[in-house]
Design a protein around this motif. Structure first.
Motif, PDB file in Angstrom:
ATOM      1  N   MET A 199     -36.658 -43.756  38.779  1.00 22.04           N
ATOM      2  CA  MET A 199     -36.175 -42.390  38.921  1.00 22.04           C
ATOM      3  C   MET A 199     -36.029 -42.021  40.397  1.00 22.04           C
ATOM      4  SD  MET A 199     -36.107 -41.597  35.670  1.00 22.04           S
ATOM      5  CE  MET A 199     -36.186 -39.846  35.283  1.00 22.04           C
ATOM      6  N   SER A 200     -34.976 -41.280  40.690  1.00 25.22           N
ATOM      7  CA  SER A 200     -34.799 -40.692  42.012  1.00 25.22           C
ATOM      8  C   SER A 200     -35.335 -39.269  41.949  1.00 25.22           C
ATOM      9  CB  SER A 200     -33.320 -40.693  42.401  1.00 25.22           C
ATOM     10  OG  SER A 200     -33.132 -40.061  43.652  1.00 25.22           O
ATOM     11  N   ALA A 201     -36.347 -38.967  42.761  1.00 28.44           N
ATOM     12  CA  ALA A 201     -37.032 -37.681  42.688  1.00 28.44           C
ATOM     13  C   ALA A 201     -36.864 -36.918  43.994  1.00 28.44           C
ATOM     14  CB  ALA A 201     -38.518 -37.885  42.396  1.00 28.44           C
ATOM     15  N   ARG A 202     -36.885 -35.599  43.902  1.00 27.44           N
ATOM     16  CA  ARG A 202     -36.820 -34.759  45.101  1.00 27.44           C
ATOM     17  C   ARG A 202     -37.863 -33.666  44.999  1.00 27.44           C
ATOM     18  NH1 ARG A 202     -31.576 -32.967  48.210  1.00 27.44           N
ATOM     19  NH2 ARG A 202     -32.435 -34.485  49.657  1.00 27.44           N
ATOM     20  N   GLU A 203     -38.681 -33.559  46.039  1.00 27.44           N
ATOM     21  CA  GLU A 203     -39.686 -32.505  46.123  1.00 27.44           C
ATOM     22  C   GLU A 203     -39.087 -31.318  46.872  1.00 27.44           C
ATOM     23  OE1 GLU A 203     -44.377 -32.149  47.291  1.00 27.44           O
ATOM     24  OE2 GLU A 203     -43.092 -33.457  48.458  1.00 27.44           O
ATOM     25  N   PRO A 204     -39.104 -30.105  46.315  1.00 22.19           N
ATOM     26  CA  PRO A 204     -38.426 -28.965  46.951  1.00 22.19           C
ATOM     27  C   PRO A 204     -38.868 -28.675  48.377  1.00 22.19           C
ATOM     28  CG  PRO A 204     -38.987 -28.433  44.683  1.00 22.19           C
ATOM     29  CD  PRO A 204     -39.622 -29.757  44.983  1.00 22.19           C
ATOM     30  N   LEU A 205     -40.135 -28.912  48.716  1.00 18.98           N
ATOM     31  CA  LEU A 205     -40.584 -28.618  50.069  1.00 18.98           C
ATOM     32  C   LEU A 205     -40.163 -29.676  51.077  1.00 18.98           C
ATOM     33  CD1 LEU A 205     -42.299 -26.567  48.460  1.00 18.98           C
ATOM     34  CD2 LEU A 205     -44.131 -27.001  50.075  1.00 18.98           C
ATOM     35  N   PHE A 206     -39.517 -30.751  50.606  1.00 22.78           N
ATOM     36  CA  PHE A 206     -39.046 -31.839  51.464  1.00 22.78           C
ATOM     37  C   PHE A 206     -40.202 -32.466  52.238  1.00 22.78           C
ATOM     38  CE2 PHE A 206     -34.266 -30.687  51.982  1.00 22.78           C
ATOM     39  CZ  PHE A 206     -34.152 -30.618  50.618  1.00 22.78           C
ATOM     40  N   GLY A 268     -29.847 -28.434  32.594  1.00 20.70           N
ATOM     41  CA  GLY A 268     -29.089 -28.836  33.772  1.00 20.70           C
ATOM     42  C   GLY A 268     -29.148 -30.311  34.059  1.00 20.70           C
ATOM     43  N   LEU A 269     -29.438 -31.135  33.029  1.00 21.68           N
ATOM     44  CA  LEU A 269     -29.611 -32.561  33.218  1.00 21.68           C
ATOM     45  C   LEU A 269     -28.473 -33.389  32.619  1.00 21.68           C
ATOM     46  CD1 LEU A 269     -33.411 -32.790  32.308  1.00 21.68           C
ATOM     47  CD2 LEU A 269     -32.394 -32.791  34.608  1.00 21.68           C
ATOM     48  N   ALA A 270     -27.423 -32.742  32.147  1.00 23.95           N
ATOM     49  CA  ALA A 270     -26.352 -33.477  31.493  1.00 23.95           C
ATOM     50  C   ALA A 270     -25.498 -34.254  32.485  1.00 23.95           C
ATOM     51  CB  ALA A 270     -25.462 -32.516  30.693  1.00 23.95           C
ATOM     52  N   ARG A 271     -25.577 -33.885  33.772  1.00 23.07           N
ATOM     53  CA  ARG A 271     -24.821 -34.592  34.817  1.00 23.07           C
ATOM     54  C   ARG A 271     -25.767 -35.059  35.908  1.00 23.07           C
ATOM     55  NH1 ARG A 271     -20.586 -31.089  37.469  1.00 23.07           N
ATOM     56  NH2 ARG A 271     -22.136 -29.438  37.191  1.00 23.07           N
ATOM     57  N   LYS A 272     -25.332 -36.071  36.633  1.00 27.22           N
ATOM     58  CA  LYS A 272     -26.116 -36.589  37.753  1.00 27.22           C
ATOM     59  C   LYS A 272     -26.082 -35.573  38.893  1.00 27.22           C
ATOM     60  CE  LYS A 272     -28.167 -39.731  40.358  1.00 27.22           C
ATOM     61  NZ  LYS A 272     -29.583 -40.104  40.180  1.00 27.22           N
ATOM     62  N   ARG A 273     -27.267 -35.118  39.302  1.00 25.98           N
ATOM     63  CA  ARG A 273     -27.365 -34.109  40.366  1.00 25.98           C
ATOM     64  C   ARG A 273     -28.301 -34.508  41.482  1.00 25.98           C
ATOM     65  NH1 ARG A 273     -25.252 -29.138  38.720  1.00 25.98           N
ATOM     66  NH2 ARG A 273     -24.758 -28.973  36.493  1.00 25.98           N
ATOM     67  N   ILE A 274     -29.120 -35.518  41.283  1.00 22.24           N
ATOM     68  CA  ILE A 274     -30.124 -35.892  42.287  1.00 22.24           C
ATOM     69  C   ILE A 274     -29.811 -37.284  42.830  1.00 22.24           C
ATOM     70  CG2 ILE A 274     -32.565 -36.278  42.723  1.00 22.24           C
ATOM     71  CD1 ILE A 274     -33.121 -34.349  40.399  1.00 22.24           C
TER      72      ILE A 274
END
Length: 274
Positions: A199-206, A268-274
């Motif tokens: 999985m490609s993950a993103r933490e909001p606080l960067f 909001g997961l039906a398309r690639k966003r991350i």
């Protein structure tokens, strides 16, 4: 294999605390940075004043570059910070809204502070006459524009987490295998065994570091072929995530069935966003 969410007050076997306390090393690590940035701003300011000289006016170019670098580094220091300290919500998978509200708060406070400081830097030179205060005016204008540019992807990432958590409940997944740590909160990880997708993950606080003891497991809300959100037990970080190789799971998403596909769409997961 996923485990059901624990009942209120239980932890489902994972460690639970009220967050990782800041250590003396952490505080020292962050305290020296403002000092260096202040010194860099002072040097750049002095170099910029050379623009009034008939002989050394070219030195002002160095001052302009130095000022731009200092402002950009200061914005990153203010807006991109490691997640730490006690959190005011349960980290055992029983609270879906508390983590979202807290992340919004942590993101909005420094942004408003940056905007307030930038507004002062712009207003004061304009009110008293630019003159020698021109560098402050430039720093303020850059901060207003670039501060918003840095902050928007963070708040968008938090918004994605919030949307997922309106649709899915948490389930505990272990272990979590860390595979890569990138810039601006992006990292790669695997939930569970060898058959689980990367999985490609993103933490909001960067944040630029992995949450402490994330390898022991985390609470997952979502549907693996589409993505989801994890909540780290104890420390309380949120990360929105989707399969790193999106195309490889096309068949799994097509075969998921209308109900799962509709839930993913609402999250909001039906398309690639991350």
């Amino acid at each position: 294999m996923s485990e059901p969410s624990a009942g209120p007050g239980s932890t489902g076997g994972e460690p639970r605390t009220k967050g990782r306390p800041s250590t003396d090393d952490d505080r020292r690590h962050w305290m020296w940075r403002p000092s260096y940035l202040a010194a860099g701003f002072a040097v750049s300011f002095v170099l910029l004043l050379a623009v009034r000289s008939d002989t050394f006016y070219w030195v002002a170019v160095l001052g302009m570059l130095g000022l731009a670098i200092v402002v950009l580094l200061a914005l990153q220091l203010a807006l991109y910070r490691p997640f730490g300290g006690p959190v005011p919500y349960a980290t055992d998978g029983t609270d879906r809204q508390g983590p979202v509200k807290y992340h919004y708060k942590v993101l909005v406070r420094p942004y408003l502070l940056v905007m307030a400081v930038a507004a002062v830097l712009v207003a004061v030179p304009l009110a008293v006459g630019v003159g020698y205060l021109g560098p402050f005016l430039g720093a303020g204008l850059v901060s207003l524009g670039m501060g918003t540019r840095f902050w928007l992807p963070q708040i968008i990432a938090a918004r994605r987490c919030a949307r997922v958590l309106k649709v899915y409940d948490f389930e505990f997944r272990a272990p979590i295998r860390k595979t890569n740590l990138g810039a601006k909160g992006v990292r790669s990880l695997i939930l569970g065994g060898d058959a689980a997708p990367r999985m490609s993950a993103r933490e909001p606080l960067f944040s630029d570091r992995w949450p402490k003891e994330i390898g022991l497991g985390a609470w997952f809300a979502g549907d693996e072929p589409f993505g989801g959100v994890i909540l780290v037990p104890g420390t309380g970080e949120l990360m929105c995530m989707q399969p790193e190789n999106w195309a490889a799971l096309d068949k799994a998403r097509r075969e998921a069935g209308p109900e799962r596909q509709e839930r993913a769409r609402r999250a909001g997961l039906a398309r690639k966003r991350i």
